[in-house]
Scaffold this active site. Structure first.
Site: not given
Ligand code: SAJ
Length: 413
Positions: A214, A268
């Site tokens: 994870k 996360c």
């Molecule tokens: N972000 C970017 N660029 C991208 C993708 C995301 O800057 O290309 C930023 C987003 O704007 C945000 C942050 O990253 O600020 C995180 O967003 P996210 O959509 O990537 O993820 P979370 O934190 O909402 O959810 C993540 C997910 N993990 C993965 O995709 C590996 C989710 O599946 C997990 O369950 C969750 O963390 C968790 O609970 O751990």
């Protein structure tokens, strides 16, 4: 192991400890599948809201599922755990910001709170994202102190959640689940339970591997976003369009670069790599660097906004999007909040507004509607690609207005 378990469904009494973004949707889904669920939360306002059929968080369709569960009598909330067949711990695992060390106090407290209610044959599951070793040492340890032996008189497993905020109800059911049991029998017991509501594959391993998997998933995404963010810095210095650079590089069949932005928020991705750093400090220079790259993005973003404000003589700057990512209302740990702070510091003589269609109050932030920002702001900085911003026709901006697009919404193709 694939999810082909043929079990006769028997409703269980399930106690879900922690009714946040993971615990509440999980509790509501379990109730919808016929289990009898008691959700436990330390916050009496949360308990009262749920028992009245309401929700305290915004997540698509969750309100309806909770309401139906409460009305059916299969979902109720309580401030204390009750005797159950299955216990699921879904409490936060933050980190200490001054030391970057994990804080597992909530896990320990949750395990201690269920210890008096655990009976032989019960299944205890830790879903919270946790440092390697937490399931056996902290949860198993707390239950052992109460006389329960994992794998001997009760089943213990770690089943990390992997759902994406904004798509939790679908992903909770459809995602594959990694289950790490204290023993193979514990894994099997947990797999049988998850098969009652998960349609994805269920794969079995041990506790510490499941915990590490994870963390690795989120650390991997953090590193990939850090790479995109570094490209954004490079392109800024070279006066290139980073969106075009990424779009063209991604035409290579084995290149798939993510999107840069004002930073990485949420509870996360910005946290979990630190758990790996804490677990293996001498082996994680790369993860430290990616965390630092992403953490530096709000200040970098503010500097670019201030530069544009000086160049254009802007008197009013509007920051569009305060949530930590698009189409959700959660602004805790949001890069936009840090950008706002830095912009206030860097532009003391400029009016700084914030706008978020999903956020209606924020301490210390002057929130304005999208319409007001469009009508009166000189400089608009798009920080989150919320739906109304994605679908707005930005060609309507007046010639005296400037948009800086930190999320690439102006990109087509
Ligand atoms: N972000 C970017 N660029 C991208 C993708 C995301 O800057 O290309 C930023 C987003 O704007 C945000 C942050 O990253 O600020 C995180 O967003 P996210 O959509 O990537 O993820 P979370 O934190 O909402 O959810 C993540 C997910 N993990 C993965 O995709 C590996 C989710 O599946 C997990 O369950 C969750 O963390 C968790 O609970 O751990």
């Amino acid at each position: 192991m694939a999810n082909n378990l043929k079990t006769t469904f028997a409703p269980r009494n399930v106690c879900v400890v922690g009714l946040g973004y993971i615990g509440l949707p999980t509790a509501a889904i379990l109730a919808s599948r016929g289990h009898h669920v008691t959700g436990v939360d330390a916050n009496s306002a949360v308990v009262d809201t749920i028992n009245a059929g309401g929700v305290h968080i915004v997540e698509p369709d969750l309100d309806l599922l909770v309401k139906t569960g409460v009305q059916s009598g299969r979902l109720k909330a309580s401030m204390t755990p009750v005797a159950s067949d299955v216990f699921i711990l879904c409490v936060p695992t933050p980190f200490h910001p001054e030391s970057n060390q994990p804080n597992i106090d909530y896990v320990r407290a949750a395990a201690e709170s269920i210890a008096p209610h655990v009976r032989p044959g019960n299944l205890v599951i830790l879903e919270s994202t946790s440092p390697p070793g937490t399931t056996l040492d902290v949860v198993g340890g707390a239950l052992q102190a109460a006389g329960h032996k994992a794998g001997q008189d009760y089943h213990l497993a770690h089943c990390p959640e992997r759902v994406l905020p904004g798509a939790i109800l679908r992903e909770c059911v459809e995602n594959d689940r990694v289950i790490g049991g204290a023993t193979p029998a514990c894994s099997a017991a947990a797999a049988e339970f998850y098969a009652t509501f998960v349609n994805g594959d269920i794969v079995l391993t041990d506790c510490k591997t499941a915990e590490t998997v994870k963390l690795v998933e989120n650390a991997s995404r953090d590193a990939q976003i850090a790479f995109a963010n570094e490209l954004s810095l490079i392109c800024d210095r070279l006066n290139l369009d980073v969106w075009e650079v990424i779009r063209l590089a991604n035409r290579h069949p084995r290149v798939n670069i993510l999107q840069p932005g004002p930073g990485v928020g949420g509870h996360c991705i910005a946290v979990d790599p630190w758990f790996l750093v804490a677990a293996a400090p001498d082996a994680t220079a790369f993860m430290r660097a990616t965390r630092e790259r992403n953490n530096a993005m709000p200040a970098e973003t503010a500097t670019r906004i201030a530069r544009a404000a000086h160049q254009t003589g802007a008197k009013t700057v509007a920051l569009l999007g305060m949530a930590y990512k698009n189409d959700i209302d959660d602004f805790r740990e949001s890069p936009s909040v840090a950008v706002h702070k830095h912009v206030l510091e860097q532009l003391p003589d400029v009016k700084v507004w914030a706008c978020d269609p999903y956020v209606h109050a924020m301490p210390g932030v002057e929130l304005k509607s999208f319409e007001e920002c469009l009508a009166h702001a000189d400089l608009l900085a798009l920080l989150v690609a919320h739906r109304p911003f994605r679908f707005y026709d930005w060609s309507q901006l007046r010639p005296d207005q400037t948009l800086i697009d930190f999320k690439g919404v102006l990109q087509t193709g």
